[in-house]
Design a protein around this motif. Structure first.
Motif, short mmCIF file in Angstrom:
data_model
loop_
_atom_site.label_atom_id
_atom_site.label_comp_id
_atom_site.label_asym_id
_atom_site.label_seq_id
_atom_site.Cartn_x
_atom_site.Cartn_y
_atom_site.Cartn_z
N ALA A 7 9.52 17.70 15.78
CA ALA A 7 10.87 18.13 15.40
C ALA A 7 11.35 17.41 14.16
N GLN A 8 11.04 16.12 14.08
CA GLN A 8 11.49 15.32 12.93
C GLN A 8 10.57 15.45 11.74
N GLY A 9 9.34 15.90 11.99
CA GLY A 9 8.31 15.91 10.95
C GLY A 9 7.53 14.63 11.01
N ALA A 10 6.22 14.72 11.13
CA ALA A 10 5.38 13.51 11.18
C ALA A 10 5.51 12.76 9.85
N PRO A 11 5.63 11.45 9.91
CA PRO A 11 5.87 10.70 8.67
C PRO A 11 4.70 10.74 7.68
N ARG A 12 3.49 10.96 8.19
CA ARG A 12 2.32 10.91 7.30
C ARG A 12 1.43 12.13 7.55
N LYS A 13 0.52 12.36 6.65
CA LYS A 13 -0.45 13.45 6.83
C LYS A 13 -1.80 13.01 6.28
N LEU A 14 -2.84 13.68 6.75
CA LEU A 14 -4.20 13.36 6.30
C LEU A 14 -4.62 14.41 5.28
N ILE A 15 -5.01 13.95 4.10
CA ILE A 15 -5.42 14.87 3.04
C ILE A 15 -6.87 14.58 2.63
N GLY A 16 -7.43 15.50 1.87
CA GLY A 16 -8.75 15.27 1.28
C GLY A 16 -8.60 14.90 -0.18
N LEU A 17 -9.50 14.09 -0.69
CA LEU A 17 -9.50 13.72 -2.11
C LEU A 17 -10.89 13.93 -2.69
N VAL A 18 -10.92 14.40 -3.93
CA VAL A 18 -12.18 14.48 -4.68
C VAL A 18 -11.97 13.66 -5.96
N LEU A 19 -12.79 12.67 -6.15
CA LEU A 19 -12.64 11.80 -7.32
C LEU A 19 -13.10 12.54 -8.57
N GLU A 20 -12.29 12.48 -9.61
CA GLU A 20 -12.66 13.16 -10.85
C GLU A 20 -13.28 12.22 -11.85
N ASP A 21 -13.04 10.93 -11.70
CA ASP A 21 -13.69 9.93 -12.55
C ASP A 21 -14.94 9.42 -11.84
N LYS A 22 -15.69 8.59 -12.55
CA LYS A 22 -16.91 8.02 -11.95
C LYS A 22 -16.55 6.84 -11.06
N GLY A 23 -17.14 6.82 -9.88
CA GLY A 23 -16.87 5.74 -8.95
C GLY A 23 -16.98 6.28 -7.55
N ILE A 55 -9.53 1.68 -7.13
CA ILE A 55 -10.91 1.35 -6.80
C ILE A 55 -11.26 0.05 -7.49
N ARG A 56 -11.27 -1.00 -6.74
CA ARG A 56 -11.51 -2.34 -7.28
C ARG A 56 -10.47 -2.60 -8.36
N LYS A 57 -10.91 -2.83 -9.62
CA LYS A 57 -9.92 -3.20 -10.63
C LYS A 57 -9.34 -2.00 -11.37
N LYS A 58 -9.82 -0.80 -11.04
CA LYS A 58 -9.42 0.38 -11.81
C LYS A 58 -8.61 1.37 -10.97
N GLN A 59 -7.75 2.13 -11.65
CA GLN A 59 -7.09 3.24 -10.98
C GLN A 59 -7.73 4.52 -11.51
N LEU A 60 -8.38 5.25 -10.60
CA LEU A 60 -9.13 6.43 -11.01
C LEU A 60 -8.47 7.69 -10.46
N SER A 61 -8.67 8.80 -11.18
CA SER A 61 -7.98 10.05 -10.88
C SER A 61 -8.71 10.83 -9.79
N ALA A 62 -7.93 11.35 -8.83
CA ALA A 62 -8.51 12.16 -7.76
C ALA A 62 -7.66 13.40 -7.53
N ARG A 63 -8.31 14.46 -7.14
CA ARG A 63 -7.66 15.74 -6.87
C ARG A 63 -7.45 15.87 -5.37
N VAL A 64 -6.26 16.37 -5.00
CA VAL A 64 -5.94 16.55 -3.58
C VAL A 64 -6.48 17.90 -3.12
N VAL A 65 -7.23 17.89 -2.03
CA VAL A 65 -7.79 19.13 -1.48
C VAL A 65 -7.61 19.13 0.04
#
Lengths: 362, 129
Positions: A275-291, A340-350
């Protein structure tokens, strides 16, 4: 002393790398987990899943008990052998475990729960059982083998007797049949077709060796993990646990809200959360950078942490890094950053389903 | 049993070091290390021309299973990285002492080589694991 499955010696003989998994000495790989992964996507592979816990639920109130114990409704099961996936929840709606229940008769169900959660699962099941005329008995005399892949069914049937073949002929997905001393279910944890087969210990060893001779590749836990993640299937203790409700773990479809008068453990908490809406959701990610994305890494949008990776790997089928992540429900972005470790890498939500029947969905 | 070529030097963090003369060394990870890692799928190489100290984390080798840091065995400058690994990281598994090499360094002090482990000493180290 670690537990060993009836197939332990067969793994050692096949040069498996053995690791501890939930108190069991299990094969991690037999050389290359990537080769094993591809065997399941392209041909047929087999996994020793004898460490999983098989529980027989019997008694006059077996059905009433399971309808109260589980979020999904075993009353949907009308055909003997039919299986149902469900969460077993606590009163707060958190997932104690995920499991498969097979309907055999109105007074006999077979439940398969995770190995790593065996003790708490059995304790919980016993505890709830006190209110019902039901007996809970763990089976310790069975080997369980998952045979998975596009050629798995054909190869498994090639070593069955005519009677066994007849018993499993035309078996539908998520249905099991007793075939001689084999209990054969058309289920799995890889996103491929196949069987999960229970057999008495000695018969299980024989069957494993026959499958190997028929060209079914032994596969370890490492390949099992990349296969299930590509298929978008949750792993208990990673993608969900007792602090996570099914609504936050892509398991909303396993909650049987109807009939409304069926009470089950956790229903009140889930109803409120829905009724309130679950606070979180599970999504998929595909990394677009190397790593490679890994469990525990933070998901970031506009310099704010909006969630965390619950499972991540390099997907052998797609050649990309894929992950599941639990994020704030409000997240609408189609692109995020992953720390990812010392870097912030781009990922697509799927949608968290990356490969199905050998084909990439991303 | 994993291979430990006698002509190489080692450090206990499972890198091997080959002396190429003139203070130049080639570095990779040992057969034992690649066995522990499993299938290598990504190598995050160090930057050429970067100056590093001994025991700096300078690269990452990722298997399907896990990420593992690669440490500079000695102080010096990175002069070359194995670009083959970008497309074929599995060379680290199939040929850890050959085509699976990771990078080359010019040592700040070639005399530092004396502090490295011999094949025999490294074999003793991993036997204790």
């Amino acid at each position: 002393m670690a537990n060993k499955t009836p197939l332990y010696q067969a793994h050692v003989d096949a040069n498996a790398r053995i690791v501890d998994f939930g108190g069991w000495d299990m094969p991690l790989n037999y050389g290359s987990q990537i080769d094993e992964h591809h065997a399941v996507r392209q041909d047929a592979g087999m996994f020793d899943v004898s460490h999983m816990t098989v529980v027989e639920v019997t008694g006059g109130e077996a059905k009433a008990y399971l309808r109260y114990l589980l979020a999904n409704d075993v009353d949907k099961l009308k055909e003997s052998g039919k299986a149902l996936y469900s969460g077993m929840l606590n009163e707060e709606g958190g997932v104690i475990d995920d499991l498969i229940v097979y309907y055999l008769t109105d007074t006999h169900y077979r439940v398969v729960v995770n190995a790593s959660t065996r003790d708490k699962d059995l304790a919980w099941m016993e505890n709830v059982a006190q209110q019902f005329d039901v007996a809970i008995e763990e089976r310790v005399d069975v080997a369980m083998i998952a045979v998975q892949g596009p050629n798995a069914i054909e190869k498994a049937q090639s070593i069955m007797s005519d009677e066994q073949k007849a018993a499993v002929a035309g078996l539908k997905p998520f249905v099991a049949a007793q075939a001689g001393d084999l209990f054969v279910a058309r289920t799995g944890y890889t996103g491929e077709d196949g069987y999960e087969i229970m057999a008495p210990d000695a018969k299980g060893i024989e069957f494993w060796n026959q499958l190997a001779a028929a060209g079914v590749k032994p596969c370890g836990l490492a390949a099992r993990d990349t296969l299930r993640l590509e298929a978008g299937m949750n792993l208990y203790g990673h993608d969900m646990d007792e602090t996570v409700s099914p609504l936050e773990a892509n398991m909303g479809w396993t909650i049987a809200w109807e009939p409304e008068d069926r009470d089950f453990v956790g229903r009140k908490a889930l109803t409120k959360q829905k009724a309130q809406g679950a606070p979180r959701k599970l999504i998929g990610l595909v990394l677009e950078d190397k790593g490679i994305m890994r469990e525990g890494q933070e998901v970031i949008v506009n310099d704010e942490v909006v969630g965390v990776v619950t499972s991540g790997t390099m997907s052998p089928t797609t050649g990309k890094s894929i992950a599941m992540a639990r994020v704030n429900r409000s997240l609408q972005e189609e692109q995020v950053l992953v720390q990812i470790r010392k870097k912030q890498l781009s990922a697509r939500v799927v949608k968290p389903s990356f490969v199905r029947k050998g084909e990439s969905l991303i | 049993m994993s291979q430990i070529p006698a002509e190489l030097k080692y450090v206990s963090s499972h890198e091997w070091i080959r002396d190429e003369g003139d203070g130049v060394v080639t570095i990779g990870i040992t057969d034992h290390a690649q066995e522990l890692l499993g299938d290598v799928v990504f190598v995050d190489a160090p930057e050429v021309d970067s100056e590093v100290d001994a025991e700096d984390e300078i690269a990452v080798v990722e298997s399907v299973k896990a990420a593992s840091d690669i440490y500079a065995p000695l102080a010096g400058t990175i002069i070359e990285v194995n670009e083959e690994l970008e497309d074929s990281p599995e060379l680290v598994n199939s040929d850890p002492y050959g085509d699976g090499w990771m990078f080359k360094m010019k040592l700040a002090d070639a005399g530092d080589m004396d502090s490295l482990l011999s094949a025999e000493e490294y074999a003793d180290e991993i036997a204790e694991d």
